[in-house]
Design an enzyme around this catalytic site. Structure first.
Site, PDB file in Angstrom:
ATOM      1  N   ASP A   1       0.877  -1.149   0.000  1.00  0.00           N
ATOM      2  CA  ASP A   1       0.000   0.000   0.000  1.00  0.00           C
ATOM      3  C   ASP A   1       0.929   1.218   0.000  1.00  0.00           C
ATOM      4  O   ASP A   1       2.128   1.087   0.262  1.00  0.00           O
ATOM      5  CB  ASP A   1      -0.868  -0.044   1.269  1.00  0.00           C
ATOM      6  CG  ASP A   1      -1.707   1.205   1.458  1.00  0.00           C
ATOM      7  OD1 ASP A   1      -2.319   1.671   0.484  1.00  0.00           O
ATOM      8  OD2 ASP A   1      -1.735   1.725   2.586  1.00  0.00           O
TER       9      ASP A   1
ATOM     10  N   ASP B   1      -0.173   4.989   1.218  1.00  0.00           N
ATOM     11  CA  ASP B   1      -0.430   5.894   2.342  1.00  0.00           C
ATOM     12  C   ASP B   1      -0.313   5.180   3.687  1.00  0.00           C
ATOM     13  O   ASP B   1      -0.970   4.171   3.919  1.00  0.00           O
ATOM     14  CB  ASP B   1      -1.823   6.509   2.215  1.00  0.00           C
ATOM     15  CG  ASP B   1      -1.985   7.349   0.944  1.00  0.00           C
ATOM     16  OD1 ASP B   1      -0.965   7.724   0.337  1.00  0.00           O
ATOM     17  OD2 ASP B   1      -3.137   7.620   0.567  1.00  0.00           O
TER      18      ASP B   1
END
Length: 189
Positions: free
Chosen positions: A27, A29
């Site tokens: 991922d 963020d």
């Protein structure tokens, strides 16, 4: 700890494991960097978590492909930051788009692009709902608290190896069972 030192330590950790994932998915963020893209401007200079870049380079040096699965409403900012950080070209697949399906849609696209089975992937994310959804697909998934670091790497590789060993053991049992007299498979032969 500098990127090179982290990379060397990460490679040392990887050397402890006989089996490595074929693909590691991250991922963005709060996993690779400590912010949400939609709260930033493309003009800003982004930064990553201190150990993230070294870990990415270690995977590449070990011949393990890396990919991105990010549910971002601002893929343009995410892509700009990947370029500014000089890591965009490292990823074999970059699925960065807003989605209501947690990360499952991202992983389906990554699977189609790379042909890597879900059980040969390792995934790092900061949101438990994504970890739960992707785990159900067969991906070894690790929840990170404050970004990807060497501790998360060690945990991820340990869980991946345990899961792989468990699958292999079940395959062996099934093969033995199917060859035993009286099992339905051997009766039909």
């Amino acid at each position: 700890m500098g990127d090179e030192k982290v990379k060397n330590e990460a490679m040392e950790i990887m050397g402890l494991f006989q089996v490595l994932p074929r693909l590691v998915v991250f991922d963005l963020d709060y996993t690779l960097w400590p912010f949400y893209c939609e709260c930033r401007s493309k003009n800003e200079k982004p930064s990553m978590y201190p150990q993230a870049k070294g870990i990415l380079h270690a995977f590449k040096d070990k011949g393990v492909n890396v990919a991105i699965a990010s549910r971002s409403p601002t893929p343009d900012i995410a892509n700009a930051f990947l370029k500014k950080l000089e890591i965009k070209s490292m990823f074999v697949a970059q699925e960065i788009f807003s989605s209501w399906t947690h990360k499952t849609e991202h992983f389906q696209k990554i699977n189609r692009k790379t042909a890597v089975p879900y059980n040969e992937m390792l995934f790092f994310d900061d949101e438990n709902r994504n970890i739960q959804a992707v785990s159900k697909m067969g991906v070894t998934s690790i929840l990170v608290g404050k970004g990807v670091n060497l501790g998360a790497l060690r945990q991820g590789l340990s869980e991946f190896v345990q899961k792989t060993a468990s699958v292999e053991k079940n395959k062996e049992r099934w093969c033995k069972f199917s060859k035993e007299p009286g099992s339905s498979k051997s009766d039909t032969q």
